[in-house]
Motif scaffolding. Structure first.
Motif, PDB file in Angstrom:
ATOM      1  N   GLN A   1      65.624  38.989  71.088  1.00 29.89           N
ATOM      2  CA  GLN A   1      64.869  37.964  71.819  1.00 29.89           C
ATOM      3  C   GLN A   1      65.805  37.074  72.633  1.00 29.89           C
TER       4      GLN A   1
ATOM      5  N   GLU B   1      67.034  38.964  75.685  1.00 24.13           N
ATOM      6  CA  GLU B   1      65.991  39.077  76.704  1.00 24.13           C
ATOM      7  C   GLU B   1      65.789  37.747  77.434  1.00 24.13           C
ATOM      8  N   ALA B   2      65.874  36.653  76.692  1.00 19.96           N
ATOM      9  CA  ALA B   2      65.729  35.332  77.311  1.00 19.96           C
ATOM     10  C   ALA B   2      66.872  35.073  78.287  1.00 19.96           C
TER      11      ALA B   2
ATOM     12  N   ARG C   1      68.557  37.334  79.877  1.00 22.87           N
ATOM     13  CA  ARG C   1      68.352  38.209  81.037  1.00 22.87           C
ATOM     14  C   ARG C   1      67.369  37.578  82.029  1.00 22.87           C
ATOM     15  N   LEU C   2      66.393  36.854  81.513  1.00 22.86           N
ATOM     16  CA  LEU C   2      65.398  36.218  82.379  1.00 22.86           C
ATOM     17  C   LEU C   2      65.998  35.116  83.244  1.00 22.86           C
ATOM     18  N   VAL C   3      67.111  34.521  82.800  1.00 27.15           N
ATOM     19  CA  VAL C   3      67.756  33.482  83.605  1.00 27.15           C
ATOM     20  C   VAL C   3      68.924  34.047  84.404  1.00 27.15           C
TER      21      VAL C   3
END
Length: 274
Positions: free
Chosen positions: A209, A212-213, A215-217
């Motif tokens: 998690q 993935e977080a 990667r989102l930024v």
């Protein structure tokens, strides 16, 4: 009946103080003269505070004031509770000695309990509240120190994890990770689990998690510190890490991070790297 108990306590004040001090002295068991005097002074303060409370209207404001004065002195909770219990016992003994009728004695005891129970209960509640608040502050401080994001070079940062990862700590890791990525403008973050003793499904889920977080930024994560036993556990649990680069050591992870940021380690002279 409460007024009768207060009257008895007031009338035989000197006797109660003497008996109470003898009882609590036995509990403290000190033989050192200097310490003995300090304890005696402390005893006198405590019993006087109890008498002051009982001699006036036992309102909540008076009780709060009593608790504040007692707790400000910094005495151990065990000493305070023992002191109140011994005071109860001394007064109870006097009640028995002063009365022969069983019914009256029981009424006296009930009235005495009504007078002293608020003191005892508030001591426990205030001490518990103070302890819980202290533990909460210390736990928060330890959690904050246990998940730092450390910039090691331009656009590369490392988050070393040590100890067990639970849900509360995983939330803090996520917060520190995202805040650190933005603050340090990190393009690659290495999450080092060398110091994590057990990697189970829940721990792996939290780490995925976090990746993935990140990667989102706009950043990438590399999981480093994969020991053989952890690798075996991950395989046995069927945990998918195919979208999550992994390396066995931090050194290898940094080498991979340099490649991802279009840099590499080169030899500038014999025996030396930069």
């Amino acid at each position: 009946m409460a007024s009768s108990v207060i009257s008895l306590i007031s009338t035989r004040r000197a006797e109660i103080i003497e008996r109470w001090k003898e009882s609590i002295q036995k509990v403290s068991g000190t033989t050192d003269q200097a310490n003995g005097r300090a304890i005696e002074t402390t005893n006198e303060k405590l019993v006087e505070l109890i008498f002051d409370y009982l001699s006036d209207n036992q309102s909540q404001d008076r009780l709060n004031n009593l608790m504040g004065r007692i707790l400000q002195l910094g005495w151990p909770l065990s000493y305070l509770t023992s002191g109140v219990q011994l005071f109860r016992r001394v007064v109870g003994t006097l009640i028995i000695e002063s009365n022969e009728e069983k019914g009256i004695i029981l009424d006296y005891f009930q009235a005495m309990d009504d007078l002293l129970d608020p003191i005892f209960n508030n001591l426990i509640e205030d001490a518990t509240s103070t302890w819980e608040n202290t533990v909460s502050i210390q736990k928060r401080a330890l959690l904050e120190l246990s998940a730092p994001l450390i910039p090691v070079m331009e656009h590369i940062a490392v988050m070393p994890l040590i100890g067990t990862i639970d849900t509360e700590r995983a939330k803090l890791i996520m917060e520190n990770l995202l805040e650190g990525v933005i603050t340090h403008r990190a393009e690659v973050v290495l999450i080092d689990i060398t110091g994590v003793p057990v990697v189970d499904t829940m721990v792996a889920h939290h780490i995925i998690q976090a990746a993935e977080a990140v990667r989102l930024v706009g950043s990438e994560c590399i999981l480093v510190g994969i020991r053989p036993e952890i690798a075996q556990t991950i395989v046995n649990l069927g945990i998918e890490l195919k979208d999550f680069p992994t390396r066995s050591t931090l050194q290898k992870g940094i080498e991979r991070a340099l490649e991802m940021t279009n840099r590499k380690i080169v030899c500038t002279q014999e025996g030396g790297n930069v």
